[in-house]
Design a protein around this motif. Structure first.
Motif, PDB file in Angstrom:
ATOM      1  N   TRP A 145      -7.223  -0.511 -10.281  1.00  0.00           N
ATOM      2  CA  TRP A 145      -6.354  -1.370  -9.483  1.00  0.00           C
ATOM      3  C   TRP A 145      -6.660  -2.816  -9.850  1.00  0.00           C
ATOM      4  O   TRP A 145      -7.834  -3.186  -9.983  1.00  0.00           O
ATOM      5  CB  TRP A 145      -6.663  -1.212  -7.991  1.00  0.00           C
ATOM      6  N   ASN A 204     -10.022  -6.153   2.875  1.00  0.00           N
ATOM      7  CA  ASN A 204      -9.894  -4.826   2.289  1.00  0.00           C
ATOM      8  C   ASN A 204      -9.440  -5.042   0.839  1.00  0.00           C
ATOM      9  O   ASN A 204      -8.313  -5.492   0.604  1.00  0.00           O
ATOM     10  CB  ASN A 204      -8.851  -4.036   3.095  1.00  0.00           C
ATOM     11  N   PRO A 205     -10.289  -4.765  -0.146  1.00  0.00           N
ATOM     12  CA  PRO A 205      -9.922  -5.072  -1.535  1.00  0.00           C
ATOM     13  C   PRO A 205      -8.604  -4.437  -1.966  1.00  0.00           C
ATOM     14  O   PRO A 205      -7.819  -5.065  -2.688  1.00  0.00           O
ATOM     15  CB  PRO A 205     -11.090  -4.500  -2.346  1.00  0.00           C
ATOM     16  N   TRP A 206      -8.338  -3.215  -1.535  1.00  0.00           N
ATOM     17  CA  TRP A 206      -7.114  -2.524  -1.954  1.00  0.00           C
ATOM     18  C   TRP A 206      -5.885  -3.183  -1.333  1.00  0.00           C
ATOM     19  O   TRP A 206      -4.855  -3.291  -1.971  1.00  0.00           O
ATOM     20  CB  TRP A 206      -7.190  -1.044  -1.586  1.00  0.00           C
ATOM     21  N   ASP A 236      -5.632  -6.347  -0.487  1.00  0.00           N
ATOM     22  CA  ASP A 236      -5.423  -7.623  -1.179  1.00  0.00           C
ATOM     23  C   ASP A 236      -4.762  -7.400  -2.540  1.00  0.00           C
ATOM     24  O   ASP A 236      -3.881  -8.164  -2.949  1.00  0.00           O
ATOM     25  CB  ASP A 236      -6.759  -8.349  -1.361  1.00  0.00           C
ATOM     26  N   ILE A 237      -5.207  -6.373  -3.238  1.00  0.00           N
ATOM     27  CA  ILE A 237      -4.596  -6.083  -4.546  1.00  0.00           C
ATOM     28  C   ILE A 237      -3.133  -5.674  -4.361  1.00  0.00           C
ATOM     29  O   ILE A 237      -2.239  -6.159  -5.067  1.00  0.00           O
ATOM     30  CB  ILE A 237      -5.390  -4.978  -5.275  1.00  0.00           C
ATOM     31  N   VAL A 269      -0.889   4.843  -1.192  1.00  0.00           N
ATOM     32  CA  VAL A 269      -2.084   4.986  -0.348  1.00  0.00           C
ATOM     33  C   VAL A 269      -1.686   5.463   1.051  1.00  0.00           C
ATOM     34  O   VAL A 269      -2.289   6.387   1.603  1.00  0.00           O
ATOM     35  CB  VAL A 269      -2.849   3.649  -0.261  1.00  0.00           C
ATOM     36  N   GLU A 300       3.968  -9.293  -4.632  1.00  0.00           N
ATOM     37  CA  GLU A 300       4.656 -10.551  -4.952  1.00  0.00           C
ATOM     38  C   GLU A 300       5.629 -10.375  -6.103  1.00  0.00           C
ATOM     39  O   GLU A 300       6.641 -11.073  -6.183  1.00  0.00           O
ATOM     40  CB  GLU A 300       3.633 -11.632  -5.346  1.00  0.00           C
ATOM     41  N   THR A 301       5.310  -9.473  -7.012  1.00  0.00           N
ATOM     42  CA  THR A 301       6.133  -9.322  -8.214  1.00  0.00           C
ATOM     43  C   THR A 301       6.860  -7.975  -8.237  1.00  0.00           C
ATOM     44  O   THR A 301       7.339  -7.557  -9.296  1.00  0.00           O
ATOM     45  CB  THR A 301       5.265  -9.460  -9.485  1.00  0.00           C
ATOM     46  N   LEU A 342       2.081   1.868  -3.491  1.00  0.00           N
ATOM     47  CA  LEU A 342       1.018   2.402  -4.359  1.00  0.00           C
ATOM     48  C   LEU A 342       0.553   3.783  -3.927  1.00  0.00           C
ATOM     49  O   LEU A 342      -0.397   4.328  -4.494  1.00  0.00           O
ATOM     50  CB  LEU A 342      -0.156   1.420  -4.410  1.00  0.00           C
ATOM     51  N   GLY A 359      -5.038  -6.995  -8.978  1.00  0.00           N
ATOM     52  CA  GLY A 359      -4.016  -7.883  -8.439  1.00  0.00           C
ATOM     53  C   GLY A 359      -4.486  -9.321  -8.531  1.00  0.00           C
ATOM     54  O   GLY A 359      -5.653  -9.617  -8.266  1.00  0.00           O
ATOM     55  N   ALA A 360      -3.577 -10.205  -8.937  1.00  0.00           N
ATOM     56  CA  ALA A 360      -3.896 -11.627  -9.042  1.00  0.00           C
ATOM     57  C   ALA A 360      -2.941 -12.409  -8.156  1.00  0.00           C
ATOM     58  O   ALA A 360      -1.735 -12.157  -8.164  1.00  0.00           O
ATOM     59  CB  ALA A 360      -3.772 -12.102 -10.490  1.00  0.00           C
ATOM     60  N   SER A 361      -3.491 -13.333  -7.408  1.00  0.00           N
ATOM     61  CA  SER A 361      -2.645 -14.144  -6.529  1.00  0.00           C
ATOM     62  C   SER A 361      -3.203 -15.555  -6.468  1.00  0.00           C
ATOM     63  O   SER A 361      -4.426 -15.761  -6.515  1.00  0.00           O
ATOM     64  CB  SER A 361      -2.598 -13.525  -5.128  1.00  0.00           C
ATOM     65  N   THR A 416      -2.286   9.074   7.008  1.00  0.00           N
ATOM     66  CA  THR A 416      -2.793   7.971   6.183  1.00  0.00           C
ATOM     67  C   THR A 416      -2.494   6.623   6.845  1.00  0.00           C
ATOM     68  O   THR A 416      -3.268   5.671   6.701  1.00  0.00           O
ATOM     69  CB  THR A 416      -2.204   8.017   4.761  1.00  0.00           C
ATOM     70  N   HIS A 473      -1.699  -7.661 -14.483  1.00  0.00           N
ATOM     71  CA  HIS A 473      -1.190  -6.557 -13.651  1.00  0.00           C
ATOM     72  C   HIS A 473      -0.933  -5.293 -14.488  1.00  0.00           C
ATOM     73  O   HIS A 473      -0.989  -4.182 -13.965  1.00  0.00           O
ATOM     74  CB  HIS A 473       0.071  -6.997 -12.914  1.00  0.00           C
ATOM     75  N   LEU A 482      -9.567   6.707   0.855  1.00  0.00           N
ATOM     76  CA  LEU A 482      -8.167   6.547   1.280  1.00  0.00           C
ATOM     77  C   LEU A 482      -7.300   6.059   0.118  1.00  0.00           C
ATOM     78  O   LEU A 482      -6.174   6.527  -0.063  1.00  0.00           O
ATOM     79  CB  LEU A 482      -8.083   5.560   2.457  1.00  0.00           C
ATOM     80  N   SER A 493      -5.254   6.208   9.299  1.00  0.00           N
ATOM     81  CA  SER A 493      -6.466   5.764   8.608  1.00  0.00           C
ATOM     82  C   SER A 493      -6.380   4.283   8.265  1.00  0.00           C
ATOM     83  O   SER A 493      -7.371   3.539   8.379  1.00  0.00           O
ATOM     84  CB  SER A 493      -6.681   6.577   7.327  1.00  0.00           C
ATOM     85  N   PHE A 494      -5.198   3.844   7.832  1.00  0.00           N
ATOM     86  CA  PHE A 494      -5.027   2.425   7.509  1.00  0.00           C
ATOM     87  C   PHE A 494      -5.285   1.552   8.740  1.00  0.00           C
ATOM     88  O   PHE A 494      -5.971   0.518   8.665  1.00  0.00           O
ATOM     89  CB  PHE A 494      -3.617   2.162   6.967  1.00  0.00           C
ATOM     90  N   LEU A 498       0.829  -1.210   0.000  1.00  0.00           N
ATOM     91  CA  LEU A 498       0.000   0.000   0.000  1.00  0.00           C
ATOM     92  C   LEU A 498       0.863   1.259   0.000  1.00  0.00           C
ATOM     93  O   LEU A 498       0.474   2.285  -0.567  1.00  0.00           O
ATOM     94  CB  LEU A 498      -0.926   0.011   1.223  1.00  0.00           C
ATOM     95  N   ALA A 502      -1.084  -8.671  -3.585  1.00  0.00           N
ATOM     96  CA  ALA A 502      -0.886  -9.521  -4.766  1.00  0.00           C
ATOM     97  C   ALA A 502       0.191  -8.930  -5.676  1.00  0.00           C
ATOM     98  O   ALA A 502       1.029  -9.641  -6.232  1.00  0.00           O
ATOM     99  CB  ALA A 502      -2.206  -9.667  -5.531  1.00  0.00           C
ATOM    100  N   ARG A 503       0.185  -7.617  -5.825  1.00  0.00           N
ATOM    101  CA  ARG A 503       1.176  -6.961  -6.694  1.00  0.00           C
ATOM    102  C   ARG A 503       2.560  -6.947  -6.037  1.00  0.00           C
ATOM    103  O   ARG A 503       3.585  -6.949  -6.733  1.00  0.00           O
ATOM    104  CB  ARG A 503       0.725  -5.535  -7.016  1.00  0.00           C
TER     105      ARG A 503
END
Lengths: 237, 280
Positions: B231, A217-219, A221-222, A42, A228-229, A40, B233-235, A48, B223, B191, A51-52, A37, A225-226
């Motif tokens: 946004w 929290n969708p953000w 998780d995204i 956030v 990782e790479t 990215l 993301g794949a996992s 912030t 991605h 946020l 807030s997180f 996060l 996931a990102r």
């Protein structure tokens, strides 16, 4: 509060030891999604980050990690452990996390903590747990292992949940202090504010039935996931 | 007001002579209605549209569906319009939907509903179970709008619970529960910078052989869709039998475009995803 015979001191010091950053569970190597996060944009400053904590870290504790630990604590009754339920909870702990890195974090910390509990306390419950985990190929969960250690120490359920709350928030904050411009005083002020939510978190978490455990929290998780790479990163998760 | 106890049961099977997928059995009750299925010969997929001829989901509605796909059959299950969940009085019952999808070895199921649109004061609980046998394949996508964007009525539902459980051969891979208040999810959207009209997509993809490659080339392509406020993301899920693909867009149009791009990218490894859901 300690009893008149100081009998609570044994489990209290045990929980303090387990919640210390000195305790080698490997939590220091994880940011639990926060680094993603931050990458990215956030989370980028104290506000912030605050807030997180309020919008993501605390609800995850309240709706997922603490209820998992509460159910595990009940199932790990030393007189009659409910091993099928423990296996189910460990699997559920992983199924609740769609990003691979968040599962790896709970698996690493959970495994370390369960093995430490067995090594340090030589308690039959810990030995039995590890033997069953190996034979059943269970994934490990930080929440379930914390409940195991709490049972071994003889700590009450809510004290165990308070310990999880502290160690989760302090570990995330420690990661944040390495990633953001955040001083010691600002960090401790934030931690104090978040710990003030612990009584309400625990009160709610202990009412959540097994079928209603879960929150995401969708953000986050995204971002995880990102992560990782990512080309460069400081933390495993 | 009439509240519906809607029911939908479908079983898709491959015909022994030519392998064409057909509905071997079907039963439904209002508000569910089925359009005549269409066999897409190009992708060898049976396109099935579930139509809700009523205005949308109302207080007290209880919707139950069970869809199963047998070996060798391939189905794309979609809907022609968004699922609107209407305002409910505080003293009236909430609406609920239980969806159960099962896929046999060698079967393919894609579930591609139109977005869920929770109106002001709505209360809705959706539980989805997807159980794919080893050797079976599936793509499931849920889309959520924050409300009636065109009317400026967003983040105003009373209660929204979206649960998704995914199993492979009975083994639990994923269990998610979205139960944020509208204010809470709105605050998270602000946020993250996704804005007032942030829209959500939650997809899972299961197919044989996915566990063999922990870094498939299509993940980088997915991605790369993260541009202009989108946004994604794949996992890989636990056990490696499937993947989670989450995406958020600043509005509904870009959310739909992102989903179309995801399907196009994944069609390289799952050719049934090339089936056009709007052929009917």
């Amino acid at each position: 509060m300690l009893g008149s015979d100081n009998s609570s001191a044994a489990w209290l010091v045990g929980l303090l030891q387990a919640g210390d950053s000195f305790y080698p569970t490997g939590g220091y190597a994880h940011s639990f999604g926060l680094e993603g996060l931050i990458e990215l944009g956030v989370v980028h400053d104290r506000e912030t980050l605050r807030s997180f904590f309020l919008l993501s870290a605390l609800p995850t504790l309240r709706q997922a990690e603490l209820p998992l630990a509460a159910h595990a604590y009940a199932a790990l009754d030393p007189v009659a452990p409910d091993w099928p339920r423990i296996a189910e909870l460990n699997t559920l702990a992983h199924a609740l996390k769609s990003p691979r890195e968040l599962r790896a974090a709970t698996d690493n910390v959970g495994r370390q903590r369960a093995e430490l509990a067995a090594r340090l306390h030589a308690h039959p419950l810990a030995n039995d747990y590890l033997a069953r985990a190996v034979s059943g190929s269970w994934p490990f969960s930080a929440a379930v292992s914390a409940a195991l250690e709490g049972r071994i120490l003889g700590a009450p359920r809510d004290a165990v949940l308070a310990g999880i709350t502290y160690s989760t928030l302090s570990a995330t904050l420690a990661a944040a202090m390495k990633l953001l411009r955040l001083g010691q005083n600002a960090g401790q002020t934030l931690l104090t504010e978040m710990l003030g939510h612990a009584p309400d978190l625990i009160a709610t978490a202990t009412t959540i039935p097994l079928a209603e455990i879960g929150w995401f929290n969708p953000w986050l998780d995204i971002a995880s996931a990102r992560h990782e790479t990512a080309n460069s990163r400081m933390f495993i998760s | 007001m009439v509240d519906f106890h809607g029911h939908l049961a479908l079983r898709a099977a491959a015909r022994p002579d030519d392998g064409v997928t057909a509905l071997a059995s079907q039963s439904f009750r209002a508000p569910y209605h089925l359009s005549k299925p269409y066999w897409d010969a190009d992708t060898r997929t049976l396109l099935v549209q579930v139509v809700n001829p009523t205005a949308g989901i109302l207080s007290g509605d209880r919707l139950e569906s069970a869809v199963s796909v047998e070996p060798g059959a391939a189905v794309l299950l979609t809907a022609p319009s968004a699922s609107r969940v209407f305002c409910m009085r505080a003293d009236s019952p909430a609406a609920s939907a239980l969806q159960h999808f099962t896929v046999a070895p060698g079967g393919w199921l894609e579930v591609l509903p139109e977005p869920l649109v929770p109106h002001r004061g709505s209360r809705f609980h959706q539980r989805t179970v997807l159980d794919v046998a080893p050797g079976g394949s599936a793509f499931y996508a849920d889309l959520l709008f924050p409300g009636r964007i065109a009317h400026g009525e967003t983040w105003a539902w009373d209660r929204l619970i979206l649960e998704l459980e995914v199993r492979s051969g009975g083994e639990l891979l994923l269990r998610e529960r979205l139960d944020q208040t509208s204010d809470h999810l709105h605050a998270l959207a602000i946020l993250a910078g996704s804005g007032e009209n942030a829209s959500f997509g939650n997809a899972v993809f299961l197919a044989p052989g996915l566990a063999a490659d922990s870094a498939p080339p299509w993940r980088a392509a997915l991605h790369a869709l993260q541009t202009e406020g989108v946004w994604i993301g794949a996992s890989v899920l636990r056990t490696g039998a499937g993947w989670s693909i989450k995406f958020v867009a600043p509005d509904g149009i870009r959310l739909r475009h992102t989903l179309a791009s995801i399907r196009r990218i994944l069609s390289a490894v799952a050719p049934h995803l090339a089936c056009d859901a709007r052929k009917l």
